[in-house]
Design a protein around this motif. Structure first.
Motif, short mmCIF file in Angstrom:
data_model
loop_
_atom_site.label_atom_id
_atom_site.label_comp_id
_atom_site.label_asym_id
_atom_site.label_seq_id
_atom_site.Cartn_x
_atom_site.Cartn_y
_atom_site.Cartn_z
N PRO A 9 1.29 2.93 -6.20
CA PRO A 9 2.59 2.02 -5.56
C PRO A 9 3.15 1.44 -6.81
O PRO A 9 4.19 1.24 -7.10
CB PRO A 9 1.78 0.92 -4.64
N GLU A 10 2.20 0.92 -7.76
CA GLU A 10 2.70 0.03 -8.96
C GLU A 10 3.61 0.99 -9.79
O GLU A 10 4.35 0.82 -10.68
CB GLU A 10 1.80 -0.68 -9.85
N GLN A 11 3.01 2.52 -10.06
CA GLN A 11 3.73 3.50 -10.56
C GLN A 11 5.01 3.66 -10.06
O GLN A 11 6.11 3.63 -10.83
CB GLN A 11 3.03 4.89 -10.66
N LEU A 12 5.14 3.66 -8.87
CA LEU A 12 6.58 3.74 -8.10
C LEU A 12 7.48 2.46 -8.42
O LEU A 12 8.73 2.91 -8.55
CB LEU A 12 6.35 4.01 -6.72
N LYS A 13 6.77 1.19 -8.47
CA LYS A 13 7.69 0.22 -8.77
C LYS A 13 7.96 0.04 -10.38
O LYS A 13 8.50 -0.88 -10.72
CB LYS A 13 6.93 -0.92 -8.12
N ALA A 14 7.58 0.90 -11.10
CA ALA A 14 7.75 0.96 -12.61
C ALA A 14 7.03 -0.57 -13.19
O ALA A 14 7.45 -0.98 -13.92
CB ALA A 14 9.21 0.97 -12.90
N GLN A 15 6.06 -0.81 -12.69
CA GLN A 15 5.35 -1.95 -13.20
C GLN A 15 4.28 -1.60 -14.03
O GLN A 15 3.89 -0.32 -14.41
CB GLN A 15 4.48 -2.48 -11.99
N SER A 16 3.81 -2.66 -14.83
CA SER A 16 2.59 -2.38 -15.87
C SER A 16 1.31 -1.64 -15.21
O SER A 16 1.02 -2.03 -14.04
CB SER A 16 1.99 -3.70 -16.50
N LEU A 17 0.90 -0.58 -15.88
CA LEU A 17 -0.17 -0.05 -15.36
C LEU A 17 -1.61 0.11 -16.30
O LEU A 17 -1.60 -0.35 -17.44
CB LEU A 17 0.08 1.54 -15.58
N ASP A 18 -2.70 0.13 -15.54
CA ASP A 18 -3.98 0.29 -16.19
C ASP A 18 -4.64 1.34 -15.38
O ASP A 18 -4.10 2.12 -14.58
CB ASP A 18 -4.81 -1.05 -16.07
N CYS A 19 -5.90 1.64 -15.68
CA CYS A 19 -6.74 2.73 -15.24
C CYS A 19 -6.87 2.73 -13.66
O CYS A 19 -7.16 3.94 -13.08
CB CYS A 19 -8.15 2.79 -15.93
N ARG A 20 -6.67 1.51 -13.03
CA ARG A 20 -6.74 1.60 -11.79
C ARG A 20 -5.58 2.45 -10.91
O ARG A 20 -5.61 2.83 -9.83
CB ARG A 20 -6.67 -0.09 -11.02
N SER A 21 -4.66 2.60 -11.47
CA SER A 21 -3.53 3.53 -11.18
C SER A 21 -3.95 5.04 -11.03
O SER A 21 -3.94 5.59 -9.79
CB SER A 21 -2.17 3.55 -12.18
N ASP A 22 -4.97 5.47 -12.19
CA ASP A 22 -5.43 6.68 -12.14
C ASP A 22 -6.85 6.72 -10.92
O ASP A 22 -6.84 7.95 -10.29
CB ASP A 22 -6.00 7.11 -13.42
N ILE A 23 -7.19 5.60 -10.92
CA ILE A 23 -8.34 5.67 -9.92
C ILE A 23 -7.67 5.63 -8.37
O ILE A 23 -8.46 6.52 -7.51
CB ILE A 23 -8.88 4.28 -9.88
N TYR A 24 -6.41 5.25 -7.99
CA TYR A 24 -5.63 5.54 -7.07
C TYR A 24 -5.59 6.93 -6.63
O TYR A 24 -5.57 7.48 -5.74
CB TYR A 24 -4.54 4.81 -7.06
N ALA A 25 -5.01 7.58 -7.83
CA ALA A 25 -4.94 9.15 -7.82
C ALA A 25 -6.06 9.83 -7.44
O ALA A 25 -6.01 10.95 -6.81
CB ALA A 25 -4.28 9.67 -9.00
N PHE A 26 -7.19 9.43 -7.95
CA PHE A 26 -8.55 9.96 -7.89
C PHE A 26 -8.69 10.03 -6.48
O PHE A 26 -9.51 11.10 -5.90
CB PHE A 26 -9.43 9.39 -8.66
N GLY A 27 -8.60 8.76 -5.86
CA GLY A 27 -8.84 8.83 -4.49
C GLY A 27 -8.11 9.67 -3.65
O GLY A 27 -8.72 10.32 -2.42
N LEU A 28 -6.94 9.97 -3.72
CA LEU A 28 -6.22 10.95 -3.10
C LEU A 28 -6.56 12.22 -3.22
O LEU A 28 -6.65 13.14 -2.29
CB LEU A 28 -4.56 10.76 -3.64
N ILE A 29 -7.13 12.49 -4.48
CA ILE A 29 -7.60 13.96 -4.81
C ILE A 29 -9.01 14.16 -4.06
O ILE A 29 -9.26 15.29 -3.41
CB ILE A 29 -7.88 14.15 -6.23
N LEU A 30 -9.87 13.17 -3.92
CA LEU A 30 -10.93 13.41 -3.52
C LEU A 30 -10.94 13.55 -1.87
O LEU A 30 -11.48 14.38 -1.31
CB LEU A 30 -11.88 12.05 -3.40
N TYR A 31 -9.99 12.85 -1.28
CA TYR A 31 -9.80 13.02 0.20
C TYR A 31 -9.06 14.51 0.29
O TYR A 31 -9.48 15.13 1.40
CB TYR A 31 -8.46 12.11 0.51
N GLU A 32 -8.17 15.04 -0.52
CA GLU A 32 -7.55 16.25 -0.47
C GLU A 32 -8.83 17.28 -0.45
O GLU A 32 -8.73 18.32 0.42
CB GLU A 32 -6.61 16.45 -1.27
N MET A 33 -9.87 17.17 -1.35
CA MET A 33 -10.85 17.98 -1.69
C MET A 33 -11.65 18.06 -0.15
O MET A 33 -12.11 19.25 0.16
CB MET A 33 -11.76 17.68 -2.57
N LEU A 34 -11.84 16.92 0.49
CA LEU A 34 -12.76 16.94 1.55
C LEU A 34 -11.98 17.50 2.63
O LEU A 34 -12.51 18.11 3.55
CB LEU A 34 -13.26 15.61 1.92
#
Length: 732
Positions: free
Chosen positions: A199-224
């Motif tokens: 969500p913060e990426q979509l809002k063009a806000q400052s990012l840190d590693c938690r943005s990638d952790i969000y993507a990882f959660g989506l990938i893990l859900y998709e693998m399962l």
């Protein structure tokens, strides 16, 4: 199917494209057909400085990351000088049997992922990202998705694509654009693939590693589950799905294991502060879940630390490749920084070949920014190492580089000596690329001394070699130089034609400083054709590019050309201001050749203004400067123009010696155009004092020259000569 060979070294097996990037899957012919992947920027984006800078930034990230089993390994960065191309050379992940490619996406589509495999892939992704963020603090991948995780037959997951941003495509890029980046500049650009953006990426806000952790959660859900957590019929629906926390609700409803559900839910919280704070925090939780589900401890995050001399050697050459690449873009600060890093590593492991190359690159940078003494010292140092190593190719290039420095400094005689030495060595060793470079340099040296036919001959010899070698960057330079000669001899059509060829190649290959030079040349053609608005438009573009890349050399040239246009429009105040700015830059760069040329321009402008007394010191300064550097063409022009000024002031005692000196020098260098103008002024003087025989002799020669060069004064001069001849009883 084989596509081509890159640098006669890498045999291309397959080509993959996406966004601004292109990847060649290759066999390294020098390493027993070892499989590698070569990543670079698409040719159509070479002219975009943002795209090139992002690619070079990615290359630096790969080198900084080093070696880890869960990150695709970049062996090195390579720069191929003939075509000015830069490549990231990485490991080639083989496609497992039965899959279309090695991406995690293929594993998901084919349904191969049992629970243990999913957990193993997941912990490996976590390990890779934890390592990456430890190596480069503040690193944010920004495009973590199944396509950017590669898994070979060994079932080891590797994160890839740390680099080419797709922000140039718009605020919300579509899937498939290569769009990663190193975030520490607070640019707040929206970059990524829509289905996996936080969500913060979509809002063009400052990012840190938690943005990638969000993507990882989506990938893990998709693998399962085998299905994406975020869906939508259009971009707006997908964006709303992220912002509304749809992934959170799906995780709680569709994942059977409670521990995995809780872990995924914490990863995909819409608010970053509610997620795991970093990859280490996530790893701790994931290890506990792994052990609970499988009844055993997860694999340890073990990886080798590459302290080998070979590893340092490759890193040094990678830094050097980045330095030369930044030199191409005109970013001399970054170029120097990377070349210096390469030099430090070379000296650390005592590698003379790398040391010589790094010092030579520092010499090229010093030459480009006008620090000529440092450049000479660097090239001399590098040549000494070349001789010890019997590295004739590098020795020949550095001899040519030495000549280039002396030429920029206006010492044409010394320059030509070094070009000739380089050319002889290149011919004896069969180095065609070096031969072409020095033939071009010889053309420049003869052009600057007014021997235009020799210059044309040398340029054409160089062009033949470069066409055969498909060396477009150097070919652009030689077309540009040839165009200048045609401009000087009044062949405007040929000048424009060759300049346009040069500009097309410079734009295609993204060589920004060269584009500035060619635009200035085209502006001069437009000026000569009397098309001042077109010339002004061209120069405005050139100034913009020079300012963008910090190219003071190009800016100096553009300002001098703008001064000419201002003078032709009779805006003499603006013209003087432009000349003064150009002269200030030339003095700062200590480029005596440019200083002399600008002084000549100032003198000519003062004549146009009617300020004859102010023109005299400008021409006198020009004469002194051009004589100091043996720039005979400029010296002859200055003497001729100074003579005209004295003649206009009826001070023929001073005018005639200046004009005679102009003719003397012009005869030595074969500059007929200068001789013709000086001869005409002397003829007018003889007419005034009643020596019509002498007047006719000088005027007749001048008219012949004016006709030869299609000089606009030809018709008026011819009519005047006829009147003088008729007065002496000649029948026309």
């Amino acid at each position: 199917m084989s596509y081509k060979t890159i640098d006669n070294k890498y045999q291309v097996l397959k080509v993959l494209t996406g966004g601004m990037g292109i990847v060649y899957l290759c066999l390294d012919k020098e390493q027993d057909d070892f499989p590698v992947a070569l990543k670079t920027i698409k040719p159509e984006f070479l002219a975009n400085p943002d795209a090139r800078n992002k690619f070079l930034r990615e290359a630096n990230i790969w080198i900084q990351l080093g070696l880890h089993p869960n990150i695709v390994h970049a062996y090195k960065v390579e720069y191929f000088p003939e075509k000015h191309e830069t490549y990231i050379v990485t490991e080639f992940i083989q496609t497992p049997q039965g899959l279309t490619d090695a991406s995690l996406r293929s594993w998901i589509i084919t349904g191969r992922n049992n629970l243990e495999r999913v957990l193993n892939f997941s912990i490996q992704i976590i390990h890779g990202m934890k390592y990456a963020t430890a190596q480069i603090p503040d690193l944010v991948h920004r495009d973590l998705k199944p396509e950017n995780i590669l898994i070979g037959p060994d079932e080891i997951a590797k994160v890839t694509d740390f680099g080419i941003a797709s922000s140039l495509y718009g605020s919300v890029p579509v899937e498939g654009k290569l769009s990663l980046g190193y975030i520490n500049d607070k640019t707040h650009n929206v970059i990524g693939t829509l289905w996996y953006m936080s969500p913060e990426q979509l809002k063009a806000q400052s990012l840190d590693c938690r943005s990638d952790i969000y993507a990882f959660g989506l990938i893990l859900y998709e693998m399962l589950s085998g299905k994406p957590a975020i869906i939508g019929q259009n971009d707006q629906q997908i964006i709303l799905s992220h912002l509304n926390g749809d992934a959170l609700r799906k995780s709680s409803a569709n994942i059977d294991d409670k521990n995995l559900t809780e872990l995924i839910m914490k990863c995909v919280q819409p608010e970053a502060r509610e997620r795991y704070k970093d990859w280490g925090d996530l790893e701790n939780s994931f290890n506990a879940v792994y052990k609970t589900i499988l009844g055993k401890s997860p694999p340890e995050d073990e990886y080798p630390i590459d302290v080998s001399l070979y590893g340092i050697y490759q890193k040094g050459y990678s830094y050097l490749a980045l330095g030369v690449s930044y030199l191409d873009t005109g970013d001399y600060g970054k170029a120097e920084s990377f070349a210096q890093k390469a030099l430090e590593l070379a000296q650390k492991i005592d590698t003379p070949r790398l040391e010589a190359a790094a010092v030579s690159t520092l010499g090229m940078i010093s030459s480009q920014i006008g620090v000529y003494e440092t450049a000479i010292n660097n090239f001399e140092y590098s040549i000494k190492i070349n001789i010890k190593l019997f590295d004739y190719a590098s020795q020949a290039m550095n001899l040519g580089n030495m000549g280039g420095v002396y030429q920029k400094h206006g010492e044409i005689g010394k320059a030509r000596d070094y070009f000739q030495k380089s050319l002889e060595l290149a011919r004896s060793e069969g180095l065609l690329g070096v031969q072409a470079a020095q033939l071009g340099n010889m053309g420049i040296s003869f052009a600057e001394q007014g021997d235009f036919q020799k210059a044309i001959d040398y340029y054409n010899q160089a062009i033949v070699i470069l066409i055969n070698r498909n060396n477009e960057v150097s070919l652009s330079t030689n077309y540009s130089n040839l165009a200048n000669i045609y401009l000087l001899i009044g062949d405007l059509s040929s000048s424009e034609k060759n300049n346009l060829k040069a500009l097309e190649l410079a734009i295609k290959n993204g060589v920004m400083p060269q584009q500035c030079i060619i635009l200035n040349n085209l502006a001069n053609v437009a000026i000569a054709k009397g098309e001042l608005p077109q010339a002004l438009k061209i120069l405005t573009d050139a100034v913009s590019i020079s300012n963008e890349i910090g190219d003071n050399s190009g800016l100096c040239t553009s300002l001098a050309s703008l001064a000419k246009i201002s003078g032709m429009r009779h805006d003499y105040k603006e013209a003087i201001e432009n000349y003064e700015q150009a002269l200030s830059i030339a003095n700062e760069l200590n480029n005596l050749y440019w200083i002399a040329a600008i002084q000549l321009g100032i003198g000519n402008l003062q004549i146009e203004c009617g300020n004859l007394s102010d023109a005299i010191p400008a021409f006198e300064k020009c004469i002194n400067t051009s004589h100091q550097i043996n720039d005979r063409h400029t010296e002859a022009s200055a003497f001729g123009n100074l003579g005209k000024v004295y003649a206009a002031l009826f001070d023929y005692a001073k005018a005639i010696p200046c004009l005679e000196k102009s003719i003397e020098i012009a005869q030595e260098i074969g500059a007929d155009d200068i001789q013709g103008r000086a001869a005409w002024t002397i003829g007018v003087y003889y007419e005034l004092i009643g020596k019509n025989d002498e007047a006719i002799r000088f005027m007749q020669y001048a008219v012949q020259v004016f006709r030869k060069y299609n000089n606009p004064e030809y018709e008026q001069a011819a009519l005047h000569l006829r009147d003088v001849r008729n007065g002496e009883g000649f029948i026309e």
